[in-house]
Design a protein around this motif. Structure first.
Motif, PDB file in Angstrom:
ATOM      1  N   ARG A   1       0.575  -1.035  -0.064  1.00 16.24           N
ATOM      2  CA  ARG A   1      -0.180   0.197  -0.005  1.00 16.24           C
ATOM      3  C   ARG A   1       0.813   1.193  -0.049  1.00 16.24           C
ATOM      4  O   ARG A   1       1.949   1.234   0.814  1.00 16.24           O
ATOM      5  CB  ARG A   1      -0.864   0.075   1.287  1.00 16.24           C
ATOM      6  CG  ARG A   1      -1.864   1.021   1.276  1.00 16.24           C
ATOM      7  CD  ARG A   1      -3.012   0.893   2.276  1.00 16.24           C
ATOM      8  NE  ARG A   1      -3.804   1.838   2.694  1.00 16.24           N
ATOM      9  CZ  ARG A   1      -3.519   2.852   3.234  1.00 16.24           C
ATOM     10  NH1 ARG A   1      -2.411   3.021   4.108  1.00 16.24           N
ATOM     11  NH2 ARG A   1      -4.179   4.109   3.502  1.00 16.24           N
ATOM     12  N   GLN A   2       0.508   2.130  -0.911  1.00 15.93           N
ATOM     13  CA  GLN A   2       1.422   3.599  -1.021  1.00 15.93           C
ATOM     14  C   GLN A   2       1.060   4.279   0.279  1.00 15.93           C
ATOM     15  O   GLN A   2      -0.144   4.384   0.504  1.00 15.93           O
ATOM     16  CB  GLN A   2       1.058   4.006  -2.211  1.00 15.93           C
ATOM     17  CG  GLN A   2       2.180   5.090  -2.796  1.00 15.93           C
ATOM     18  CD  GLN A   2       1.842   5.463  -4.064  1.00 15.93           C
ATOM     19  OE1 GLN A   2       0.881   5.282  -4.740  1.00 15.93           O
ATOM     20  NE2 GLN A   2       2.971   6.490  -4.774  1.00 15.93           N
ATOM     21  N   ASP A   3       2.293   5.164   0.604  1.00 18.97           N
ATOM     22  CA  ASP A   3       2.283   5.986   1.626  1.00 18.97           C
ATOM     23  C   ASP A   3       1.535   7.303   1.094  1.00 18.97           C
ATOM     24  O   ASP A   3       1.703   7.736  -0.068  1.00 18.97           O
ATOM     25  CB  ASP A   3       3.378   6.292   2.013  1.00 18.97           C
ATOM     26  CG  ASP A   3       3.480   7.731   3.015  1.00 18.97           C
ATOM     27  OD1 ASP A   3       2.522   7.622   3.898  1.00 18.97           O
ATOM     28  OD2 ASP A   3       4.409   8.245   3.045  1.00 18.97           O
ATOM     29  N   PRO A   4       0.258   7.745   1.675  1.00 20.64           N
ATOM     30  CA  PRO A   4      -0.467   8.855   1.330  1.00 20.64           C
ATOM     31  C   PRO A   4       0.270  10.037   1.197  1.00 20.64           C
ATOM     32  O   PRO A   4      -0.060  10.942   0.192  1.00 20.64           O
ATOM     33  CB  PRO A   4      -1.484   9.057   2.566  1.00 20.64           C
ATOM     34  CG  PRO A   4      -1.506   7.789   3.193  1.00 20.64           C
ATOM     35  CD  PRO A   4      -0.188   7.072   3.090  1.00 20.64           C
ATOM     36  N   ALA A   5       1.390  10.193   1.898  1.00 19.32           N
ATOM     37  CA  ALA A   5       2.190  11.589   1.720  1.00 19.32           C
ATOM     38  C   ALA A   5       2.892  11.478   0.382  1.00 19.32           C
ATOM     39  O   ALA A   5       3.211  12.472  -0.082  1.00 19.32           O
ATOM     40  CB  ALA A   5       3.325  11.643   3.162  1.00 19.32           C
ATOM     41  N   ALA A   6       3.211  10.348   0.047  1.00 16.39           N
ATOM     42  CA  ALA A   6       4.032  10.262  -1.269  1.00 16.39           C
ATOM     43  C   ALA A   6       3.252  10.117  -2.599  1.00 16.39           C
ATOM     44  O   ALA A   6       3.655  10.412  -3.349  1.00 16.39           O
ATOM     45  CB  ALA A   6       5.039   8.645  -1.452  1.00 16.39           C
ATOM     46  N   MET A   7       1.752  10.145  -2.259  1.00 16.01           N
ATOM     47  CA  MET A   7       1.073  10.004  -3.480  1.00 16.01           C
ATOM     48  C   MET A   7       0.613  11.521  -3.947  1.00 16.01           C
ATOM     49  O   MET A   7       0.773  12.419  -3.155  1.00 16.01           O
ATOM     50  CB  MET A   7      -0.415   9.315  -3.064  1.00 16.01           C
ATOM     51  CG  MET A   7      -0.577   7.973  -2.564  1.00 16.01           C
ATOM     52  SD  MET A   7      -1.935   7.514  -1.828  1.00 16.01           S
ATOM     53  CE  MET A   7      -3.165   7.429  -3.082  1.00 16.01           C
ATOM     54  N   GLY A   8       0.332  11.412  -5.436  1.00 13.96           N
ATOM     55  CA  GLY A   8       0.297  12.741  -6.039  1.00 13.96           C
ATOM     56  C   GLY A   8      -1.099  13.482  -5.670  1.00 13.96           C
ATOM     57  O   GLY A   8      -1.806  12.747  -5.224  1.00 13.96           O
ATOM     58  N   MET A   9      -1.099  14.724  -5.912  1.00 11.22           N
ATOM     59  CA  MET A   9      -2.265  15.513  -5.827  1.00 11.22           C
ATOM     60  C   MET A   9      -3.237  15.145  -7.216  1.00 11.22           C
ATOM     61  O   MET A   9      -2.760  15.263  -8.157  1.00 11.22           O
ATOM     62  CB  MET A   9      -2.334  16.934  -5.726  1.00 11.22           C
ATOM     63  CG  MET A   9      -1.407  17.346  -4.392  1.00 11.22           C
ATOM     64  SD  MET A   9      -0.911  19.020  -4.401  1.00 11.22           S
ATOM     65  CE  MET A   9      -2.377  19.758  -4.283  1.00 11.22           C
ATOM     66  N   GLY A  10      -4.615  14.869  -6.872  1.00 13.55           N
ATOM     67  CA  GLY A  10      -5.449  14.458  -8.209  1.00 13.55           C
ATOM     68  C   GLY A  10      -6.356  15.758  -8.333  1.00 13.55           C
ATOM     69  O   GLY A  10      -6.659  16.261  -7.382  1.00 13.55           O
ATOM     70  N   ARG A  11      -6.761  15.986  -9.614  1.00 10.27           N
ATOM     71  CA  ARG A  11      -7.955  16.908  -9.877  1.00 10.27           C
ATOM     72  C   ARG A  11      -9.053  16.436 -10.396  1.00 10.27           C
ATOM     73  O   ARG A  11      -9.817  16.784 -11.300  1.00 10.27           O
ATOM     74  CB  ARG A  11      -7.276  18.117 -10.637  1.00 10.27           C
ATOM     75  CG  ARG A  11      -6.112  18.724 -10.148  1.00 10.27           C
ATOM     76  CD  ARG A  11      -5.801  19.965 -10.978  1.00 10.27           C
ATOM     77  NE  ARG A  11      -5.171  19.363 -12.140  1.00 10.27           N
ATOM     78  CZ  ARG A  11      -5.610  19.530 -13.532  1.00 10.27           C
ATOM     79  NH1 ARG A  11      -6.629  20.522 -13.632  1.00 10.27           N
ATOM     80  NH2 ARG A  11      -5.058  19.018 -14.417  1.00 10.27           N
ATOM     81  N   ASP A  12      -9.010  14.814 -10.275  1.00 10.73           N
ATOM     82  CA  ASP A  12     -10.420  14.314 -10.956  1.00 10.73           C
ATOM     83  C   ASP A  12     -11.796  14.321 -10.042  1.00 10.73           C
ATOM     84  O   ASP A  12     -11.402  14.957  -8.876  1.00 10.73           O
ATOM     85  CB  ASP A  12     -10.238  12.865 -10.993  1.00 10.73           C
ATOM     86  CG  ASP A  12      -9.929  12.249  -9.788  1.00 10.73           C
ATOM     87  OD1 ASP A  12     -10.574  11.023  -9.397  1.00 10.73           O
ATOM     88  OD2 ASP A  12      -8.836  12.706  -8.880  1.00 10.73           O
ATOM     89  N   SER A  13     -12.583  14.145 -10.700  1.00 12.25           N
ATOM     90  CA  SER A  13     -13.764  14.109  -9.769  1.00 12.25           C
ATOM     91  C   SER A  13     -14.450  12.624  -9.512  1.00 12.25           C
ATOM     92  O   SER A  13     -15.696  12.734  -9.271  1.00 12.25           O
ATOM     93  CB  SER A  13     -14.986  15.224 -10.327  1.00 12.25           C
ATOM     94  OG  SER A  13     -15.131  14.531 -11.952  1.00 12.25           O
TER      95      SER A  13
END
Length: 213
Positions: A1-13
């Motif tokens: 499971r990926q660390d939330p801090a390392a995850m990118g910012m998404g602009r999807d809906s």
């Protein structure tokens, strides 16, 4: 499971609820074209700009610190590169004023000297100078250095010239109120225009209100 801090910012809906409260099934993962980046929040300080590669090989220029920019004096049709002295007002938040953050439409104070020098050269009038008894001799000495043709040209221009009293008062303090028109976090520049007329009156009122509070 990926660390939330390392995850990118998404602009999807896709992750959002429907108006009725239901949730849509996530059938696809995050996509690169939906990527977002953290806000830059450019500060007042020695120039520091970083290039950022964007979609399609285009470039953005992230200004992390800036201390100067090109500012236009609209009514006189002149632009000069000037120092940014201070951040005085931001409609979004007072926190941005406290931290001296440079954003689009922020009201700042700029150095008046380049505009003073230009005005003196064009009209032969020194802005922000209070008239004293001994000043007449100095003016006469300055006039001797200029040719007769230049002096007459300056006098002709000055006779037709009318300066806003609110703007003239600012020249005495050596600081002019200006508005940032560019986006420092996108183009790496902090350019704008000097406040005049109704806009200047409006922001002066806002600043006085802020002082009283």
């Amino acid at each position: 499971r990926q660390d939330p801090a390392a995850m990118g910012m998404g602009r999807d809906s896709r992750h959002k609820h429907y108006k009725t409260g239901g949730r849509s099934k996530t059938s696809i993962k995050k996509r690169k074209y939906e990527m977002g980046r953290p806000a830059t929040l450019c500060k007042l300080g020695a120039k520091r700009v970083r290039p950022v590669r964007c979609r399609g090989g285009n470039m953005k220029y992230r200004a992390l610190r800036l201390d100067s920019g090109n500012y236009a004096w609209g009514s006189e049709n002149v632009t000069k590169k000037v120092r940014i002295l201070d951040v005085v007002y931001n409609a979004s938040s007072n926190e941005l004023v406290r931290t001296k953050t440079l954003l689009k439409n922020t009201i700042i104070q700029i150095d008046a000297q380049p505009f003073k020098q230009w005005y003196l050269k064009k009209f032969g009038v020194e802005l922000g100078k209070k008239a004293k008894k001994g000043d007449k001799k100095d003016d006469a000495a300055d006039e001797e250095k200029l040719s007769r043709h230049v002096i007459f040209k300056q006098k002709a221009r000055a006779s037709k010239q009318k300066l806003d009293p609110a703007l003239e008062d600012q020249f005495q303090s050596g600081r002019l109120l200006a508005c940032i028109a560019s986006r420092p976090g996108q183009c790496g520049r902090c350019d704008g225009y000097i406040l005049e007329g109704e806009e200047l009156v409006f922001y002066k009122r806002k600043l006085e209100k802020k002082k009283k509070a």
